[in-house]
Design an enzyme around this catalytic site. Structure first.
Site, PDB file in Angstrom:
ATOM      1  CG  ASP A 165      38.403  12.370  18.496  1.00 15.07           C
ATOM      2  OD1 ASP A 165      37.260  12.491  18.960  1.00 15.07           O
ATOM      3  OD2 ASP A 165      39.132  13.331  18.205  1.00 15.07           O
ATOM      4  NE  ARG A 225      48.770  14.531  14.739  1.00 11.16           N
ATOM      5  CZ  ARG A 225      48.706  14.327  16.036  1.00 11.16           C
ATOM      6  NH1 ARG A 225      49.697  13.691  16.659  1.00 11.16           N
ATOM      7  NH2 ARG A 225      47.661  14.726  16.735  1.00 11.16           N
ATOM      8  CG  ASP A 275      46.573  16.456  13.448  1.00 12.15           C
ATOM      9  OD1 ASP A 275      47.593  17.056  13.059  1.00 12.15           O
ATOM     10  OD2 ASP A 275      46.277  16.340  14.651  1.00 12.15           O
ATOM     11  CB  SER A 331      40.943  18.334  21.593  1.00 14.92           C
ATOM     12  OG  SER A 331      41.706  17.507  20.747  1.00 14.92           O
TER      13      SER A 331
END
Length: 405
Positions: A13, A93, A122, A174
């Protein structure tokens, strides 16, 4: 817009986001890489970001900060989402967002960007953290803007621009890796009816392939924070790395679960958290010795709420800060050593010792003792059970016994 700071991981990504931002926003893209313990994933990452079109690359080593300021507080709180997930991605995060904001302010950037999809958690975690730290920064989320609608299309986009990516259409998982865990989503895992493929695990051996003899180890805690493994004092990063190796070799910490995302979608993921699992089991065992009943039971309620706050991305919320203060107070006497037995995916306590232990063998013994008068229990039971007795007498008097009226 002149400058955008991108949270860059080198994955699919974020690799295609660099050229996409340049094509659609006509801006400089500054890549910010947070080293959270990804290991060899960071090899040549600066070169890759520059080849993808980044004007500058920052690589921030925040491993120590991640363990001390994020993982250990969650450990002390006992934060486990839906009783299974140890929050490895969730904890990382807000720290990444902190680094984004710091670099954006340093560079005078107008915006920050991330590679989270519009379906996931996220996006919320990144953006709430940025809003809390610098509400004036614009946030760009390409997955909510571009016309790419699948990972296959993202791979095609990368191939068309000569950008190498670490996934293929044959192995499209992922992944997110840091010192706490390695997560896997996508591909065959998207169908909960499928057994986890054998090629998924990377940090942990399959339990059936773990050693045939048990492994014992000891973890020493001081005020709730782990300090030593097998009597050897280690810095926070080295300690977790050591436990990851030991736990991984014994098949510890594999969680295959369907969880409830914040956006309302159920998702299936596989988490490898070998060292973190050892720490949580050991810490909980030590607390069982050192915390009184009322505090321990209330702390279980706090742990559930704390895990939700972390999962939902409100790390910088006042409630979370208040819960941190409560948790820290409970850890004053959580000092001691816990012995663990590891065997083919299972981890069980094999003894615990603390100078602040509330366990009194004189009171707990089934043998002869002089510390406890068993006759005292009669009065306690009479008083404790008085509401039940009063209700039963009322029902008898009112004719409500046996369902009658």
């Amino acid at each position: 817009m002149k400058k955008v700071v991108l949270a860059y991981s080198g994955g699919l990504d974020t690799s295609i986001i660099i050229p996409w931002l340049k094509e659609n926003y006509d801006c400089q893209v500054i890549a910010m890489v947070a080293d959270l313990g990804q290991g060899d994933e960071l090899n040549l990452i600066e070169e890759k970001a520059l080849k993808s079109g980044a004007s500058k690359v920052y690589i921030q080593d925040v491993r120590k900060r991640f363990v001390e300021e994020y993982i250990f507080p969650a450990l002390k709180a006992g934060a486990i989402y839906e009783s299974r997930y140890l929050l490895g991605t969730s904890l990382a995060r807000p720290l990444i967002a902190q680094q984004l904001v710091e670099i954006a302010e340093k560079e005078g950037a107008e915006a920050v960007a991330h590679g989270a999809t519009g379906k996931g958690n996220d996006q919320v975690r990144f953006e709430l953290s940025v809003k809390a730290l610098n509400p004036r920064l614009k946030i760009i989320a390409p997955w909510r803007e571009w016309k790419i609608i699948s990972r296959d299309e993202a791979i095609d986009y990368a191939n068309a621009r000569g950008i190498p990516v670490p996934v293929t259409k044959e192995r499209p998982y992922s992944m997110d890796r840091n010192l706490m865990h390695l997560s896997h989503e996508g591909g065959l895992l998207e169908d909960p009816a499928n057994e986890m493929p054998a090629d998924v695990l990377m940090l942990t051996v399959q339990p059936e392939k773990a050693p045939d003899n048990p492994t014992y180890l000891e973890i020493y805690f001081e005020c709730g924070s782990p300090k030593k493994v097998d009597g050897i004092e280690l810095d926070p990063v080295s300690l977790l790395e050591r436990l990851n190796l030991i736990g991984g070799a014994n098949g510890i910490g594999i969680v295959d679960m369907v969880e409830n995302r914040l956006v309302g979608i159920k998702s299936r993921g596989v988490y490898e958290t070998p060292g973190g699992t050892l720490l949580f089991i050991a810490h909980r065992e030590l607390e069982s010795l050192c915390l009184d009943r009322m505090t321990m039971h209330f702390k279980e309620i706090v742990a559930s709420r704390y895990s939700e706050l972390v999962y939902e991305g409100v790390w910088f919320a006042p409630l979370k800060e208040a819960l941190d203060a409560f948790v820290e107070n409970t850890q004053k006497t959580v000092t001691g050593t816990v012995r663990l037995k590891l065997y083919k995916g299972n981890c069980t306590p094999a003894g615990a010792l603390s100078p602040y232990s509330l366990y009194d063998p004189e009171l707990a013994t089934f043998g002869r003792d002089q510390a406890y008068n068993q006759a005292d229990a009669t009065g306690f039971i009479n008083i404790f059970g008085l509401p039940l007795k009063v209700r039963a007498l009322m029902e008898e008097k009112a004719g409500l016994k046996n369902g009658s009226k």
